[in-house]
Each structure stands twice: as C-alpha cells, then as structure tokens.
Design a protein around this motif. Structure first.
Motif, PDB file in Angstrom:
ATOM      1  N   TYR B 124      16.116  12.234 -14.598  1.00 52.94           N
ATOM      2  CA  TYR B 124      15.541  10.897 -14.786  1.00 52.94           C
ATOM      3  C   TYR B 124      15.162  10.238 -13.474  1.00 52.94           C
ATOM      4  CZ  TYR B 124      16.707  11.174 -19.681  1.00 52.94           C
ATOM      5  OH  TYR B 124      16.768  11.557 -20.989  1.00 52.94           O
ATOM      6  N   ARG B 125      15.811  10.659 -12.395  1.00 55.65           N
ATOM      7  CA  ARG B 125      15.570  10.082 -11.060  1.00 55.65           C
ATOM      8  C   ARG B 125      15.675   8.557 -11.117  1.00 55.65           C
ATOM      9  NH1 ARG B 125      10.173  13.277  -9.335  1.00 55.65           N
ATOM     10  NH2 ARG B 125       9.451  12.202 -11.194  1.00 55.65           N
ATOM     11  N   GLY B 126      15.030   7.877 -10.150  1.00 62.39           N
ATOM     12  CA  GLY B 126      14.978   6.417 -10.181  1.00 62.39           C
ATOM     13  C   GLY B 126      16.337   5.748 -10.190  1.00 62.39           C
ATOM     14  N   LEU B 127      16.421   4.704 -10.973  1.00 60.74           N
ATOM     15  CA  LEU B 127      17.620   3.861 -10.973  1.00 60.74           C
ATOM     16  C   LEU B 127      18.862   4.626 -11.426  1.00 60.74           C
ATOM     17  CD1 LEU B 127      18.503   0.981 -10.338  1.00 60.74           C
ATOM     18  CD2 LEU B 127      18.247   0.456 -12.774  1.00 60.74           C
ATOM     19  N   VAL B 128      18.706   5.429 -12.501  1.00 66.46           N
ATOM     20  CA  VAL B 128      19.845   6.200 -13.011  1.00 66.46           C
ATOM     21  C   VAL B 128      20.412   7.081 -11.907  1.00 66.46           C
ATOM     22  CG1 VAL B 128      20.581   7.870 -14.750  1.00 66.46           C
ATOM     23  CG2 VAL B 128      18.730   6.271 -15.263  1.00 66.46           C
ATOM     24  N   ASP B 129      19.491   7.747 -11.210  1.00 65.84           N
ATOM     25  CA  ASP B 129      19.879   8.643 -10.126  1.00 65.84           C
ATOM     26  C   ASP B 129      20.612   7.865  -9.039  1.00 65.84           C
ATOM     27  OD1 ASP B 129      20.033  10.887  -8.523  1.00 65.84           O
ATOM     28  OD2 ASP B 129      18.109  10.495  -7.587  1.00 65.84           O
ATOM     29  N   ASP B 130      20.028   6.707  -8.658  1.00 69.22           N
ATOM     30  CA  ASP B 130      20.638   5.897  -7.604  1.00 69.22           C
ATOM     31  C   ASP B 130      22.066   5.523  -7.955  1.00 69.22           C
ATOM     32  OD1 ASP B 130      18.701   5.929  -5.756  1.00 69.22           O
ATOM     33  OD2 ASP B 130      17.767   4.030  -6.329  1.00 69.22           O
ATOM     34  N   ILE B 131      22.238   5.027  -9.183  1.00 67.09           N
ATOM     35  CA  ILE B 131      23.573   4.570  -9.592  1.00 67.09           C
ATOM     36  C   ILE B 131      24.550   5.738  -9.602  1.00 67.09           C
ATOM     37  CG2 ILE B 131      24.919   3.629 -11.510  1.00 67.09           C
ATOM     38  CD1 ILE B 131      22.428   1.962 -12.226  1.00 67.09           C
ATOM     39  N   SER B 184      14.183  19.911  -8.290  1.00 67.32           N
ATOM     40  CA  SER B 184      13.078  20.832  -8.022  1.00 67.32           C
ATOM     41  C   SER B 184      12.649  21.589  -9.277  1.00 67.32           C
ATOM     42  CB  SER B 184      13.445  21.800  -6.895  1.00 67.32           C
ATOM     43  OG  SER B 184      14.551  22.579  -7.266  1.00 67.32           O
ATOM     44  N   ILE B 185      13.596  21.907 -10.168  1.00 73.57           N
ATOM     45  CA  ILE B 185      13.229  22.682 -11.360  1.00 73.57           C
ATOM     46  C   ILE B 185      12.357  21.855 -12.314  1.00 73.57           C
ATOM     47  CG2 ILE B 185      14.093  23.934 -13.380  1.00 73.57           C
ATOM     48  CD1 ILE B 185      16.560  24.646 -11.721  1.00 73.57           C
ATOM     49  N   ARG B 186      12.607  20.541 -12.352  1.00 74.49           N
ATOM     50  CA  ARG B 186      11.830  19.720 -13.298  1.00 74.49           C
ATOM     51  C   ARG B 186      10.343  19.712 -12.936  1.00 74.49           C
ATOM     52  NH1 ARG B 186      10.295  14.545 -12.458  1.00 74.49           N
ATOM     53  NH2 ARG B 186      10.896  13.659 -14.457  1.00 74.49           N
ATOM     54  N   GLU B 187      10.016  20.071 -11.676  1.00 77.49           N
ATOM     55  CA  GLU B 187       8.615  20.087 -11.256  1.00 77.49           C
ATOM     56  C   GLU B 187       7.945  21.441 -11.497  1.00 77.49           C
ATOM     57  OE1 GLU B 187       7.313  17.347 -10.490  1.00 77.49           O
ATOM     58  OE2 GLU B 187       9.204  16.228 -10.328  1.00 77.49           O
ATOM     59  N   THR B 188       8.702  22.427 -11.991  1.00 77.27           N
ATOM     60  CA  THR B 188       8.081  23.735 -12.211  1.00 77.27           C
ATOM     61  C   THR B 188       7.152  23.689 -13.420  1.00 77.27           C
ATOM     62  OG1 THR B 188       9.927  24.367 -13.572  1.00 77.27           O
ATOM     63  CG2 THR B 188      10.039  25.029 -11.265  1.00 77.27           C
ATOM     64  N   ASP B 189       6.265  24.660 -13.474  1.00 82.07           N
ATOM     65  CA  ASP B 189       5.276  24.690 -14.557  1.00 82.07           C
ATOM     66  C   ASP B 189       5.929  24.741 -15.929  1.00 82.07           C
ATOM     67  OD1 ASP B 189       3.299  24.585 -12.727  1.00 82.07           O
ATOM     68  OD2 ASP B 189       2.938  26.762 -12.670  1.00 82.07           O
ATOM     69  N   TYR B 190       6.963  25.602 -16.067  1.00 83.27           N
ATOM     70  CA  TYR B 190       7.535  25.752 -17.401  1.00 83.27           C
ATOM     71  C   TYR B 190       8.242  24.488 -17.859  1.00 83.27           C
ATOM     72  CZ  TYR B 190      11.714  27.059 -14.676  1.00 83.27           C
ATOM     73  OH  TYR B 190      12.735  27.089 -13.793  1.00 83.27           O
ATOM     74  N   ALA B 191       8.849  23.754 -16.908  1.00 89.40           N
ATOM     75  CA  ALA B 191       9.512  22.514 -17.305  1.00 89.40           C
ATOM     76  C   ALA B 191       8.476  21.473 -17.698  1.00 89.40           C
ATOM     77  CB  ALA B 191      10.396  21.999 -16.175  1.00 89.40           C
ATOM     78  N   MET B 192       7.379  21.418 -16.936  1.00 89.50           N
ATOM     79  CA  MET B 192       6.331  20.447 -17.247  1.00 89.50           C
ATOM     80  C   MET B 192       5.651  20.799 -18.564  1.00 89.50           C
ATOM     81  SD  MET B 192       4.732  18.980 -13.783  1.00 89.50           S
ATOM     82  CE  MET B 192       4.122  20.369 -12.877  1.00 89.50           C
TER      83      MET B 192
END
Lengths: 315, 303
Positions: B124-131, B184-192
């Motif tokens: 989710y990155r963003g705020l969730v990640d920060d917290i 890094s995995i969320r940016e791979t082709d299969y994840a997208m």
C-alpha cells in the motif's frame, strides 16, 4: 545538510512516542494492581489505595492514563522501586556509569580486534591469517557470551589465577584494578561484536580494493602501505560505521547476561534482579531508558555517516 | 611494503590472476562448499536427537543420583553428570528438543506477525507504510534481550512465554525484509497484470508477491532460528526462561556454572551443544543465501 538533520529529528518524534506507548503497554500487561505497584511496599488501606488510583488517573480511560503517565515520565517521575523504595530514576542513574564502563571496554575490544582482523584478512586475502580471521568470525557469532564467559573464568581465574572473575572497580578510582576486573567481562561481551566488525570490514575493504581510484593509486606507484591506509581504509570504514552504531543495541543486550555472571552492579544486573523481585517499575524504567539511548545513538550514527560521506547529498 | 606494478595492480583489481592460486585460497573455497554440508549435517544430527529423544538417551534425563554427582566423563556417563547426578549426555539430547522447539515456534510467530505487516506496508505504501515502518523502528529501538526480558516480566517465565517474547522480538526483521521485497515485486509485470485484471489484493499478496519473496525469508528464518536458540539459552541461563527440571542447555549452564571449580565438564558440554547448533544453522543460512539469493548478503544484519 541542516534540512536532513531537521528531517531526521522530525522522524524521531513518532518513533519516540511509539517507544513510550510500547513501554506503557508493558505495565498494562502486568498482573496485580498498578496503584499498589506505584506505592511500593507501603501498605495502605483500601480507601487510600482508591485515592492513589484517582491521583494517578488509574480510574480513567487508558489513553488518558497513558497521557498522565507520559507527563510524569517527562518530569522524571518513574515511580519508586518496590525493593529499595528509592525513586526508579536514581536507582538507574547509580548503575549507569558501571554499565557504561563495561560497554566502552567491550566496544573498544570489538573495534580494535574487528578492524585489525578485517583489514589484515582482506589485504592478505586467502592467506593463513585470512583463514584464521574467518574462522574467528564464524565462531565469534556462534559462541554464546555466557559460555565464553564461563570458559574465560575457567582459564584465567581458576586455572591460571591471573584475573578476578567478579566485582567492579571504577576506572576513575583505580585504573589498574578496573582493567583487571574489566578484562574478562569485556572480552565475553565484545567478542561477537568483534566478529561482526571483522566480517563487515573485510568485505568493505575488498570492495574498495577493486575500485578505480585504488587501481590508479597503485598504478602511479604509491606504496602499498599508503594505498591501504589512505585510499582504502578511509572509504571502507563508511559502511562499517553503520554496523558499529547498530552494535550498541546488541551490546546492551549482552550486558544483561555478562553483568549477571560477573557480578557487576550495572543496569543489566539490575534488570534481571528486578524481574525476580517483581519490581516492575524498575524494569519499565530500564526498558524505556535503554530504548531512548538506542534511538539517540542511531540518530548520531546516521548523522555521523552523513558528515563522513560527502558523496551523498542529504536534502 | 612491496611496490606493485601497474599490470599486477589492474589484474588484482579486476580479479584476474597473474600468479598461481595460493594454497590457502583453495582451503577457503573448500571451506565454503564443505561448510554448507557440515551445517546441514549438524542441524540434522540435532533434529534426529530431538526426534528420537528418549529412545537414544542412555538415561532418564530427569533421574537424579546423588552418589554420582559432578562426575567427569566416564564409560558409564560419556559426558559426565551434573550437580544432582543426572546424565549430561541424556540431558543434552533432550535439550535439543527444547532448543529446536523454541527456535521453530518463535520464528513461526515472527513470520505470522511480520510477513503480513511487511506485505501490507510494501504494497500500500504511503501513509500505511509510514505508520507501520515507524512502529517497526520503535520496536528496533529495544535491544532484543531487553525487550524479551520486559515481555517475560509481564507474562511471567516459562517456555511458552519465551517463544512468544522471542517471536515478537524477531517480528520487525521479517517485516522489514518482506516490505522491501514487496516494494519491488509489486512493480513487476506479473503483479501489475494481476492488478489490472482485478485480482483481489489479498490474492495478489499471497499468490503473486509472497512466493517470490520466499527465498530471502527462508534465509532470514534460518539465521533468526540460530539467534532464537542463543536467546532462549541466554534467558534460561538467567533463570527466566525454561523452568527446571526441564533440560534446557541454558538452564544446564546456569546450574553447572556455580560448580565450575569442581567440574568444568558440566559447564563445557552444554555450551558446546549450543555453539555447535548455532554454528550449523549459520552455515546453513549462509549457504542458502549463496544459493537462493546472492544479492541479499549485505542487507541482513545480526538480528
């Protein structure tokens, strides 16, 4: 640079708050009545207990309780020790110099052995010295400090009768006595950190040795000694600094065991003793103080790194 | 120091060899390959001892014999006896059960807590990640043993609480690793592609991202297990871990330590068992890392 420092300080605020929340939660988990815990061994009537409960805000909602607790902590009021009836803060403060002396001694050993062995084994790669240092680093992280302590006591106290196995002498009162008393515990505590330092230094130096500027330095005919000490070490030590910062936390963990086995009256032994006495406010105080000092040393390490490495732009 | 000619300097820097391989280099290479086998062998040996336990132990590990106290190694007692005359070998064999149990379960607890945290923060990155990451930073601020002691102070001693405490202590390291892999995995082709197809997030996390993050998790797991075994023995050595008379290596050391002058053997062998098993797990972890994920090497710390 100033902006980087400012940002790091700002990031610290939530971390510090969460540290206090976690420490506060420890008390919530405790069995028994926190009001009684706060009073220590003083026996009071139920109505008086009710009074204390009200004063401490223990009849309020938990977030309010946390706020009140934090407010007291900020004023330096950590409660009283059940065992000694002394304020927790001064109980801890009295043990702090003892633990610091042990920690500094162990740290010195870790850095001196770790850096020397690391540089030597990288420069003389695949030599007998390198194999020896590698074996040392493997054993160093696997030998538990309590067993190493036992082995050291057996060898140097019982068999050779060279060094004392227990007690504490302040370095400010009797430097030689302090050295004798610190030698075994400091080695027991510092060896695993030395092993980690050695590994890090070795791989960092190997990496730098392959850099273009080292090739250039050698190609222009600089003496090997100058290449190693001036060109390689200065750059190789940067990543090692980070690891050395992280080791503070590791060493503090170790003091708990080493102080207990060598009868050194520091914070680590206090923690174990307080757990057996069910002296929870002291445990809570130590946990909080230790976590705060780790947060601060991490900050200092990061800032040091930023100062030492001009290549990285911090904005 | 000897001066180095440019050709040799370049050859050195680029890893070429102008001189024949030095014999010690060969020893080091041999060590690396052999170490993996040695590590696996050690771990399997202790696993077998834990599994067979009572079947292979020559004596009842709890049976005291006050006429045979603190004996040095003899034919009857190959590793000697302890303060109350219990057979050290039998106690070490049964102790491997406690050590591996604590290692496996506390790492299991850390996986159950840390992996989902890392997946969510990284995905989710963003705020969730920060917290979540600030919370992880906060947990990292507590030295491992201090945090474990704090939790044990609240929960009380005992083997179950040791497992819980160590599990909590190791959670942040797993969360951090899984988070950075997820990022890094969320940016791979299969994840997208999965996301574009409208696959539910839960399914993406557990079917697409987690399996690809497994290798580093396994490596970290084996190293964390070594650390958990050290920590359990340490806590038992302090007397806040496994309760007597259960044979834990740390508790055995605690008991024998006071009688070091009378019988060094009682302190020698349990410590050896701890060191050996930790060494084995470290070798195995290093070998797994080399095989599964060579890039990971520097990212992992001691924890």
């Amino acid at each position: 640079m100033q902006r980087y420092i400012l940002r790091r300080l700002l990031q610290l605020v939530p971390v510090l708050l969460l540290v206090t929340v976690a420490t506060f939660a420890l008390i919530l988990l405790l069995p028994g009545d926190p009001a009684q815990a706060y009073l220590g061994e003083t026996t009071v009537s139920e109505t008086e207990l009710e009074q204390v409960r009200h004063e401490l805000g223990l009849d309020r909602a938990i977030p309010v309780q946390y706020g009140l607790w934090l407010w007291r902590i900020l004023q330096g009021d950590f409660g009283r020790s059940i065992y000694s009836n002394e304020p927790v803060l001064s109980t801890i403060a009295r043990r702090l110099p003892v633990t610091l002396q042990l920690g500094v001694a162990a740290y010195a050993i870790a850095v001196a052995i770790g850096l020397t062995a690391g540089v030597v084994s990288a420069v003389r790669r695949n030599s007998m010295a390198d194999v020896g240092a590698t074996v040392f680093s493997m054993l160093g992280v696997a030998i538990p400090n309590y067993w190493l302590g036992i082995l050291l006591i057996f060898a140097f106290t019982l068999a050779l009768r060279w060094l004392p196995a227990s007690g504490f002498v302040s370095v400010f009162e009797d430097p030689m006595g302090a050295l004798r008393h610190m030698a075994l515990p400091a080695f027991a505590l510092g060896t695993s950190a030395a092993a980690v330092n050695m590994r890090q230094t070795r791989s960092a130096v190997l990496e730098v040795l392959a850099q273009d500027y080292v090739v250039t330095a050698r190609a222009k005919g600089l003496r090997e000694r100058r290449v190693i000490w001036v060109h390689v070490l200065k750059n190789a030590l940067l990543p090692v600094v980070t690891v050395m910062g992280l080791q503070i936390s590791h060493l503090i963990s170790g003091t708990v065991i080493v102080e207990t086995m060598f009868a050194i009256p520091g914070m680590g032994r206090l923690t174990v003793f307080s757990i057996f006495q069910r002296d929870f406010l002291v445990v809570q105080g130590v946990v909080l103080m230790v976590a705060l000092s780790v947060v601060l040393t991490n900050l200092v390490t990061d800032l040091l790194y930023a100062v030492l490495d001009p290549r990285i732009k911090y904005t | 120091m000897r001066a180095v000619g440019p050709a040799l300097a370049i050859a050195r820097a680029t890893g070429q060899r102008l001189t024949p391989a030095r014999p010690w280099g060969f020893v080091k290479k041999l060590l690396r390959v052999r170490l993996a086998a040695v590590g696996l062998g050690i771990v399997l040996l202790f696993a077998a001892m834990a599994a067979l336990g009572d079947l292979v132990a020559p004596y009842d590990p709890l049976k005291t014999n006050l006429r045979e106290v603190l004996r040095p190694p003899t034919l009857a007692h190959p590793l000697g006896t302890d303060v109350v005359g219990r057979d050290t070998l039998s106690r070490i064999i049964l102790g491997s059960r406690i050590a591996l149990e604590v290692g496996l379960i506390s790492v299991g607890v850390a996986l159950v807590l840390g992996v989902p945290l890392g997946l969510v923060a990284g995905y989710y990155r963003g705020l969730v990640d920060d917290i979540l990451m600030r919370a992880i930073d906060a947990m990292y601020s507590f030295p491992t043993l201090i945090l474990a002691l704090g939790i044990l102070a609240a929960l009380g001693p005992g083997i179950q609480n040791v497992m819980i405490a160590l599990g909590v202590v190791f959670t942040p390291s797993f969360a951090r690793i899984v988070r950075s892999l997820t990022l890094s995995i969320r940016e791979t082709d299969y994840a997208m592609a999965a996301r574009a197809l409208g696959v539910p997030t839960r399914r993406i996390l557990y079917r697409h991202i987690l399996p690809n993050a497994l290798a580093p998790i396994i490596v970290q797991g084996s190293l964390a297990m070594a650390f958990a075994i050290l920590a359990e023995a340490g806590l038992s050595f302090l007397g806040v871990g496994v309760e007597p008379p259960t044979p834990s290596w740390g508790a055995m050391l605690n008991q024998a330590y006071g009688y070091l002058a009378r019988s060094p053997y009682a302190s020698l062998f349990p410590g050896m068992a701890i060191t050996l098993l930790v060494l084995g797990l470290n070798f195995l972890g290093d070998a797994l890392r080399d095989v599964l994920d060579p890039r990971l090497g520097r990212a992992l710390g001691l924890r």
